[in-house]
Design a protein around this motif. Structure first.
Motif, PDB file in Angstrom:
ATOM      1  N   ALA A  31      -2.835  13.149  -5.052  1.00  0.00           N
ATOM      2  CA  ALA A  31      -2.154  14.003  -4.168  1.00  0.00           C
ATOM      3  C   ALA A  31      -1.236  13.226  -3.406  1.00  0.00           C
ATOM      4  N   ALA A  32      -1.633  12.149  -2.619  1.00  0.00           N
ATOM      5  CA  ALA A  32      -0.619  11.301  -1.955  1.00  0.00           C
ATOM      6  C   ALA A  32       0.449  10.572  -2.561  1.00  0.00           C
ATOM      7  N   LYS A  33       0.225  10.079  -3.926  1.00  0.00           N
ATOM      8  CA  LYS A  33       1.229   9.754  -4.714  1.00  0.00           C
ATOM      9  C   LYS A  33       2.173  10.744  -5.158  1.00  0.00           C
ATOM     10  N   ALA A  34       1.832  11.851  -5.396  1.00  0.00           N
ATOM     11  CA  ALA A  34       2.764  12.917  -5.973  1.00  0.00           C
ATOM     12  C   ALA A  34       3.443  13.349  -4.774  1.00  0.00           C
ATOM     13  N   MET A  35       3.046  13.438  -3.429  1.00  0.00           N
ATOM     14  CA  MET A  35       3.773  13.729  -2.357  1.00  0.00           C
ATOM     15  C   MET A  35       4.872  12.655  -2.151  1.00  0.00           C
ATOM     16  N   MET A  48       7.742  12.306   0.429  1.00  0.00           N
ATOM     17  CA  MET A  48       7.068  11.969   1.546  1.00  0.00           C
ATOM     18  C   MET A  48       7.187  10.517   2.025  1.00  0.00           C
ATOM     19  N   THR A  49       7.651   9.683   1.408  1.00  0.00           N
ATOM     20  CA  THR A  49       7.802   8.293   1.533  1.00  0.00           C
ATOM     21  C   THR A  49       8.772   8.213   2.877  1.00  0.00           C
ATOM     22  N   ARG A 102       8.414   7.369   6.938  1.00  0.00           N
ATOM     23  CA  ARG A 102       9.245   6.476   7.687  1.00  0.00           C
ATOM     24  C   ARG A 102       9.982   6.975   8.822  1.00  0.00           C
ATOM     25  N   GLU A 103      10.369   8.278   8.826  1.00  0.00           N
ATOM     26  CA  GLU A 103      11.125   8.933   9.801  1.00  0.00           C
ATOM     27  C   GLU A 103      10.073   9.192  10.921  1.00  0.00           C
TER      28      GLU A 103
END
Length: 72
Positions: A3-7, A12-13, A17-18
């Motif tokens: 799920a994290a990779k898909a996001m 989401m990356t 950073r923001e």
């Protein structure tokens, strides 16, 4: 795919950073999960103390790639 990779592939990356931009010094990250934020901390962060109560996630966080020194 996790799920994290898909996001991350859906933007989401950049959002991570923001959210972490402008931080400096020592940071406490509560609920660190598997450590996905660790590579996104700016160079001004000198150390991260990451808290993760779930044992499997804590183990993954401890093994995660980091941009700054991280203590899980």
């Amino acid at each position: 795919m996790s799920a994290a990779k898909a996001m991350d592939e859906r933007g989401m990356t950049e959002r991570r950073r923001e959210l972490l931009a402008g931080l400096g010094g020592e940071v406490v990250e509560v609920g660190a999960g598997h450590g996905v934020n660790f590579t996104h901390y700016p160079a001004e962060v000198t150390r991260v103390v990451a808290v993760e109560p779930e044992p499997r996630l804590r183990e993954r966080a401890a093994a995660a790639e980091t941009a700054v020194p991280v203590d899980v």
